[in-house]
Write a protein that holds these residues in place. Structure first.
Motif, PDB file in Angstrom:
ATOM      1  N   SER A 176      41.426  43.117  24.613  1.00 35.01           N
ATOM      2  CA  SER A 176      41.160  44.225  25.429  1.00 35.01           C
ATOM      3  C   SER A 176      41.548  43.683  26.728  1.00 35.01           C
ATOM      4  O   SER A 176      41.862  44.542  27.606  1.00 35.01           O
ATOM      5  N   LEU A 177      41.569  42.443  27.157  1.00 36.66           N
ATOM      6  CA  LEU A 177      41.765  42.076  28.347  1.00 36.66           C
ATOM      7  C   LEU A 177      43.392  42.380  28.635  1.00 36.66           C
ATOM      8  O   LEU A 177      43.726  42.859  29.636  1.00 36.66           O
ATOM      9  N   GLY A 179      45.400  44.223  27.038  1.00 37.65           N
ATOM     10  CA  GLY A 179      45.516  45.634  26.686  1.00 37.65           C
ATOM     11  C   GLY A 179      45.246  46.468  27.921  1.00 37.65           C
ATOM     12  O   GLY A 179      46.217  47.351  28.142  1.00 37.65           O
ATOM     13  N   GLU A 180      44.318  46.249  28.634  1.00 45.11           N
ATOM     14  CA  GLU A 180      43.831  46.860  29.889  1.00 45.11           C
ATOM     15  C   GLU A 180      45.152  46.878  30.772  1.00 45.11           C
ATOM     16  O   GLU A 180      45.400  47.755  31.724  1.00 45.11           O
ATOM     17  N   GLN A 183      48.141  48.791  29.584  1.00 43.99           N
ATOM     18  CA  GLN A 183      47.665  50.290  29.835  1.00 43.99           C
ATOM     19  C   GLN A 183      48.067  50.785  31.081  1.00 43.99           C
ATOM     20  O   GLN A 183      48.728  51.896  31.631  1.00 43.99           O
ATOM     21  N   LYS A 184      47.916  49.952  32.192  1.00 41.91           N
ATOM     22  CA  LYS A 184      48.195  50.122  33.637  1.00 41.91           C
ATOM     23  C   LYS A 184      49.849  50.209  33.842  1.00 41.91           C
ATOM     24  O   LYS A 184      50.431  50.840  34.534  1.00 41.91           O
ATOM     25  N   ASN A 200      49.777  43.999  20.542  1.00 43.05           N
ATOM     26  CA  ASN A 200      48.711  43.439  20.987  1.00 43.05           C
ATOM     27  C   ASN A 200      48.095  42.792  19.569  1.00 43.05           C
ATOM     28  O   ASN A 200      48.693  42.848  18.520  1.00 43.05           O
ATOM     29  N   SER A 211      39.624  35.726  33.240  1.00 41.03           N
ATOM     30  CA  SER A 211      40.344  36.800  33.260  1.00 41.03           C
ATOM     31  C   SER A 211      41.257  37.086  34.650  1.00 41.03           C
ATOM     32  O   SER A 211      42.655  37.580  34.484  1.00 41.03           O
ATOM     33  N   GLU A 215      45.242  37.431  34.445  1.00 43.40           N
ATOM     34  CA  GLU A 215      45.830  38.896  34.941  1.00 43.40           C
ATOM     35  C   GLU A 215      47.086  38.312  35.781  1.00 43.40           C
ATOM     36  O   GLU A 215      47.964  38.891  35.827  1.00 43.40           O
ATOM     37  N   CYS A 341      47.891  46.241  40.217  1.00 47.14           N
ATOM     38  CA  CYS A 341      49.040  46.521  39.521  1.00 47.14           C
ATOM     39  C   CYS A 341      49.968  47.031  40.664  1.00 47.14           C
ATOM     40  O   CYS A 341      51.219  46.409  40.371  1.00 47.14           O
TER      41      CYS A 341
END
Length: 360
Positions: A176-177, A179-180, A183-184, A200, A211, A215, A341
């Motif tokens: 999820s981390l 993937g988010e 997605q951006k 993924n 996190s 990131e 981002c």
């Protein structure tokens, strides 16, 4: 039988603490490494805090791991040279330089954030008036401000991350981390002429993760991949599980890793100024990547095949019962509530992405 190569003259010219390992034993050491309590005749494997398995199978590429130098853990870059291995350690002098940069960045961060926010409000006013030329110029200025803010954040946070004894590890689902983030990225990459494909995890994986550091590491790897990728090429990223480890890799087709920065690829603030290729930066981006890996008891490996370059972070899967975790703290957003981002990819995104309605 070939005569073993004498690396002493090469090591003595290196500014970093450096040594050569032959048949699992330290064969020669420069003076800077001796000052870090690295002794000839010592076995290397007991010194490795991370990456022992990767080191044992290393035949090509550049491996960043953590070893014990005296009483302290230290980042080390390992490069194979025939049957031997050359180790370069992070220089303690870089810590002092980084602290000075961090102090300057601390005072720059607040006014820079204010400038970016004001530019965003001005963009909205100009859009209402329909002044396309002024908007075009302002979008370029706004992107430049995001680029400067990124450099300022890297300067201050590299020191903060490196000096922290405890990390903000939280139990979360890794897929999820990551993937988010992608997605951006997928919403922006095509506008810059890049195709980004992300694979993924096939099943959920829960672990203690930092996190913020992850990131920053992911964005830095993607920014580098885009900067060095061939125009219109595809950048592939993959998150997978291998036993008790997570593997995250980013691969691009473009320019190979330049010989001039190979040995300093993971070292912070250790690049020579390059008028020929400004993409090389000062090394803080990759330093953030290897710090993120070290926080998760992991490593970073850089390999290349022709014009394809692949960077892989290996992260150890840590569970709440196996690691000391800091008490929950209030996180301060390093980007001043601006889009992470847009800041982290500001070196590769087109100016029009910094206009109102184009931001994410």
């Amino acid at each position: 039988m070939d005569t073993p190569k004498d690396y002493s003259p090469l090591l003595d010219r290196m500014p970093h603490p450096a040594f050569c390992v032959r048949d699992g034993v330290i064969a020669c050491v420069n003076q800077s490494a001796k000052n870090r309590m690295i002794q000839e005749g010592s076995e290397i494997l007991p010194m490795l805090l991370t990456g022992a398995d990767q080191y044992a199978s290393l035949t090509e590429g550049i491996l960043c791991l953590t070893l014990q130098a005296g009483d302290l853990p230290c980042c080390a870059t390992v490069m194979p040279s025939g049957p031997d291995r050359i180790f370069l350690l992070e220089d303690t002098q870089a810590d002092l330089q980084l602290q000075a940069m961090s102090l300057a960045a601390l005072h720059l961060r607040s006014p820079m954030t204010g400038l970016v926010q004001s530019a965003g409000k001005l963009s909205a006013l100009l859009e209402e008036k329909g002044d396309s030329e002024a908007l075009s110029q302002l979008s370029r200025m706004n992107r430049s401000l995001h680029q400067i803010l990124r450099m300022v954040s890297n300067m201050s946070d590299a020191a903060r991350y490196a000096s922290s004894t405890l990390s903000s590890l939280e139990l979360m689902e890794a897929g999820s981390l990551f993937g988010e983030i992608f997605q951006k990225v997928s919403l922006l990459a095509s506008s810059a002429g890049y195709r980004v494909r992300f694979s993924n995890l096939e099943a959920p994986v829960y672990a203690l993760l930092d996190s913020e550091k992850l990131e920053r590491a992911v964005y830095n790897l993607l920014s580098n991949a885009m900067k060095y990728a061939a125009s219109g090429s595809e950048i592939t990223a993959q998150l997978s599980r291998q036993g008790d480890n997570l593997l995250f890799s980013v691969k691009n087709d473009g320019d190979a890793i330049a010989d001039s920065i190979r040995s300093d690829l993971f070292c912070r603030y250790s690049r020579e100024p390059s008028l020929e290729d400004g993409r090389n930066g000062i090394g803080l981006g990759m330093a953030l990547v290897r710090i993120a890996a070290a926080v998760h008891n992991g490593t970073v490996l850089a390999t290349q095949d022709g014009q394809s370059v692949c960077i892989t972070m290996r992260l150890s899967l840590q569970q709440p019962s196996s690691v000391r975790v800091s008490s929950p703290v209030i996180r301060v957003d390093y980007a001043g509530e601006l889009s992470h981002c847009l800041i982290e990819l500001s070196d590769v995104l087109p100016p029009e992405r910094y206009l109102p309605g184009k931001q994410i």
